[in-house]
Design a protein around this motif. Structure first.
Motif, PDB file in Angstrom:
ATOM      1  N   LYS A  52       0.919  -1.154  -0.085  1.00 40.80           N
ATOM      2  CA  LYS A  52      -0.065  -0.028  -0.206  1.00 40.80           C
ATOM      3  C   LYS A  52       0.969   1.318  -0.144  1.00 40.80           C
ATOM      4  CE  LYS A  52      -4.030   1.965   2.368  1.00 40.80           C
ATOM      5  NZ  LYS A  52      -4.730   2.006   3.435  1.00 40.80           N
ATOM      6  N   THR A  53       2.038   1.097   0.750  1.00 34.85           N
ATOM      7  CA  THR A  53       3.122   2.404   0.729  1.00 34.85           C
ATOM      8  C   THR A  53       3.325   2.920  -0.687  1.00 34.85           C
ATOM      9  OG1 THR A  53       3.484   1.700   2.921  1.00 34.85           O
ATOM     10  CG2 THR A  53       5.131   3.437   1.764  1.00 34.85           C
ATOM     11  N   ASP A  54       3.790   1.873  -1.398  1.00 36.78           N
ATOM     12  CA  ASP A  54       4.240   1.920  -2.529  1.00 36.78           C
ATOM     13  C   ASP A  54       3.324   2.470  -3.542  1.00 36.78           C
ATOM     14  OD1 ASP A  54       6.738   1.274  -2.023  1.00 36.78           O
ATOM     15  OD2 ASP A  54       6.769  -0.902  -2.717  1.00 36.78           O
ATOM     16  N   SER A  55       2.073   2.046  -3.760  1.00 44.53           N
ATOM     17  CA  SER A  55       1.016   2.462  -4.433  1.00 44.53           C
ATOM     18  C   SER A  55       0.518   3.635  -4.534  1.00 44.53           C
ATOM     19  CB  SER A  55      -0.054   1.195  -4.609  1.00 44.53           C
ATOM     20  OG  SER A  55      -0.685   1.346  -3.293  1.00 44.53           O
ATOM     21  N   ALA A  56       0.792   4.135  -2.885  1.00 47.98           N
ATOM     22  CA  ALA A  56       0.202   5.640  -2.543  1.00 47.98           C
ATOM     23  C   ALA A  56       1.219   6.562  -2.714  1.00 47.98           C
ATOM     24  CB  ALA A  56      -0.524   5.329  -1.426  1.00 47.98           C
ATOM     25  N   LYS A  57       2.267   6.303  -3.198  1.00 48.17           N
ATOM     26  CA  LYS A  57       3.362   7.267  -3.344  1.00 48.17           C
ATOM     27  C   LYS A  57       2.691   8.603  -3.854  1.00 48.17           C
ATOM     28  CE  LYS A  57       8.036   8.045  -4.460  1.00 48.17           C
ATOM     29  NZ  LYS A  57       9.235   7.469  -5.293  1.00 48.17           N
ATOM     30  N   PRO A  58       3.101   9.836  -3.573  1.00 50.07           N
ATOM     31  CA  PRO A  58       2.226  11.025  -4.045  1.00 50.07           C
ATOM     32  C   PRO A  58       3.060  11.463  -5.298  1.00 50.07           C
ATOM     33  CG  PRO A  58       3.662  11.476  -2.211  1.00 50.07           C
ATOM     34  CD  PRO A  58       3.517   9.961  -2.086  1.00 50.07           C
ATOM     35  N   GLU A  59       2.420  12.073  -6.184  1.00 47.00           N
ATOM     36  CA  GLU A  59       2.866  12.705  -7.170  1.00 47.00           C
ATOM     37  C   GLU A  59       3.494  14.115  -6.868  1.00 47.00           C
ATOM     38  OE1 GLU A  59       0.674  12.083 -11.396  1.00 47.00           O
ATOM     39  OE2 GLU A  59      -1.062  12.190  -9.714  1.00 47.00           O
ATOM     40  N   THR A  60       4.550  14.426  -7.328  1.00 48.51           N
ATOM     41  CA  THR A  60       5.334  15.800  -7.084  1.00 48.51           C
ATOM     42  C   THR A  60       4.831  16.689  -8.172  1.00 48.51           C
ATOM     43  OG1 THR A  60       7.085  14.706  -6.238  1.00 48.51           O
ATOM     44  CG2 THR A  60       7.522  17.006  -6.813  1.00 48.51           C
ATOM     45  N   LEU A  61       4.566  18.025  -7.587  1.00 50.85           N
ATOM     46  CA  LEU A  61       4.260  19.156  -8.354  1.00 50.85           C
ATOM     47  C   LEU A  61       5.090  20.532  -7.997  1.00 50.85           C
ATOM     48  CD1 LEU A  61       2.067  20.653 -10.506  1.00 50.85           C
ATOM     49  CD2 LEU A  61       0.664  21.240  -8.806  1.00 50.85           C
ATOM     50  N   THR A  62       5.847  20.877  -8.852  1.00 50.64           N
ATOM     51  CA  THR A  62       6.650  21.897  -8.480  1.00 50.64           C
ATOM     52  C   THR A  62       6.277  23.285  -9.035  1.00 50.64           C
ATOM     53  OG1 THR A  62       8.608  20.345  -8.591  1.00 50.64           O
ATOM     54  CG2 THR A  62       9.279  22.717  -8.486  1.00 50.64           C
ATOM     55  N   VAL A  63       6.270  24.348  -8.301  1.00 53.39           N
ATOM     56  CA  VAL A  63       5.568  25.580  -8.489  1.00 53.39           C
ATOM     57  C   VAL A  63       6.721  26.676  -8.042  1.00 53.39           C
ATOM     58  CG1 VAL A  63       3.729  26.968  -8.302  1.00 53.39           C
ATOM     59  CG2 VAL A  63       3.220  24.704  -8.407  1.00 53.39           C
ATOM     60  N   GLY A  64       6.987  27.585  -8.852  1.00 53.63           N
ATOM     61  CA  GLY A  64       7.637  28.731  -8.637  1.00 53.63           C
ATOM     62  C   GLY A  64       6.771  29.813  -8.126  1.00 53.63           C
ATOM     63  N   ALA A  65       7.274  30.663  -7.323  1.00 57.49           N
ATOM     64  CA  ALA A  65       6.364  31.603  -6.535  1.00 57.49           C
ATOM     65  C   ALA A  65       7.209  32.756  -5.866  1.00 57.49           C
ATOM     66  CB  ALA A  65       5.586  31.070  -5.260  1.00 57.49           C
ATOM     67  N   SER A  66       6.698  34.097  -5.768  1.00 57.46           N
ATOM     68  CA  SER A  66       7.255  35.001  -4.888  1.00 57.46           C
ATOM     69  C   SER A  66       7.042  34.639  -3.687  1.00 57.46           C
ATOM     70  CB  SER A  66       6.821  36.296  -5.347  1.00 57.46           C
ATOM     71  OG  SER A  66       6.886  36.925  -6.702  1.00 57.46           O
TER      72      SER A  66
END
Length: 295
Positions: free
Chosen positions: A42-56
């Motif tokens: 379950k731990t491997d299948s639930a690995k989150p996706e990453t979203l990288t956002v640049g911001a002030s």
């Protein structure tokens, strides 16, 4: 003659017992472990996706970290916020695919950057407006635009898009008049009337709060994100500001192929939610104004 018992049989029995116990200890329950029956853990299948956002830093990264990040975590998305101190690198890094999105700019600035750099970045949602403010330099005691003396020096940005915006604010206050039809594209060369003989000191936008320490400066026009970072309170410290109908909505920008990315859509869902609206209203008290729109 007395014979000793043969020990080999006893040893065999002990070994057999250990093998049986070992087999029982490693037995996998149905639905657990790996393989066709259990699949991945379950731990491997639930690995989150990453979203990288640049911001002030302010208010963009603050909003992302305080409100958006925990909500996206519940959606299985690990939000990484990269903070920038300038208005150039967030678009460069997005175009070079080092970011998935950025959140720091308004559409006129985005369009100008696309035109100058050959990018094709697009807005996907608009989140808030940061009304531009005018701040009196240290040691000066002006209460309104009318108090500025003849020959006063005003610090403004050297960024063409935001410079036009600042000049429009000065025109609204009756301090200057711009050439007909220039609008947000105006620069200091488009000033046709300057009754107070105002002088202008252009500089990089992040440096404008420091200009308030310069004895030669009377007033500085400062973008709200840099004003907040410098500890200024726009609604209390600015002697005049843009009103809440400013068209300069701060947007989330992406590359065209990312517009329908489910991670981007979920990011906009949260940024346009009532939770973010309430956070902005309560934290910034009019210095930042919600302006929720999807493009």
């Amino acid at each position: 003659m007395f014979r000793r018992p043969f020990k080999g049989g006893a040893i065999f029995l002990v070994l057999a017992a250990l093998l049986i116990l070992g087999a029982c200890g490693t037995k996998t329950a149905p639905g657990e472990g790996t393989g066709p029956a259990g699949g991945e853990s379950k731990t491997d299948s639930a690995k989150p996706e990453t979203l990288t956002v640049g911001a002030s830093q302010e208010p963009h990264a603050q909003i992302l970290n305080d409100v958006v990040k925990p909500k996206l975590k519940d959606e299985g998305i690990d939000l990484k916020v990269v903070v920038f101190q300038d208005y150039v690198q967030p678009n460069v890094k997005l175009a070079e695919k080092e970011l998935d999105a950025n959140y720091f700019q308004h559409i006129p600035f985005l369009e100008k950057t696309n035109q100058e750099k050959g990018y094709d970045l697009i807005p996907v949602c608009g989140v808030h407006i940061e009304p531009l403010g005018a701040y009196v330099a240290k040691g000066k005691n002006y209460k309104s635009a009318a108090d500025l003396p003849d020959g006063a020096t005003i610090a403004i940005t050297n960024d063409p898009t935001n410079q036009g915006r600042m000049l429009l604010l000065l025109e609204r206050e009756g301090l200057i008049k711009l050439a007909e039809g220039k609008g947000a594209s105006a620069t200091t060369t488009d000033i046709v009337e300057n009754p107070k003989h105002l002088k202008f000191l252009p500089m990089d936008a992040p440096l404008l709060p420091r200009a308030l320490e310069d004895p030669k400066v009377d007033l500085a026009l400062i973008n709200t994100n840099f004003a907040l970072q410098a500890g200024l309170n726009p609604t209390k410290d600015a002697i005049f500001m843009e009103d809440k109908t400013s068209p300069y909505v701060n947007v989330v920008a992406v590359r065209p192929e990312s517009k329908e990315d489910p991670r981007i859509q979920k990011l906009c869902d949260v940024l346009l939610s009532d939770d973010v609206k309430q956070y902005i209203e309560e934290k910034y008290q009019g210095a930042v104004v919600p302006a929720q729109v999807r493009y």
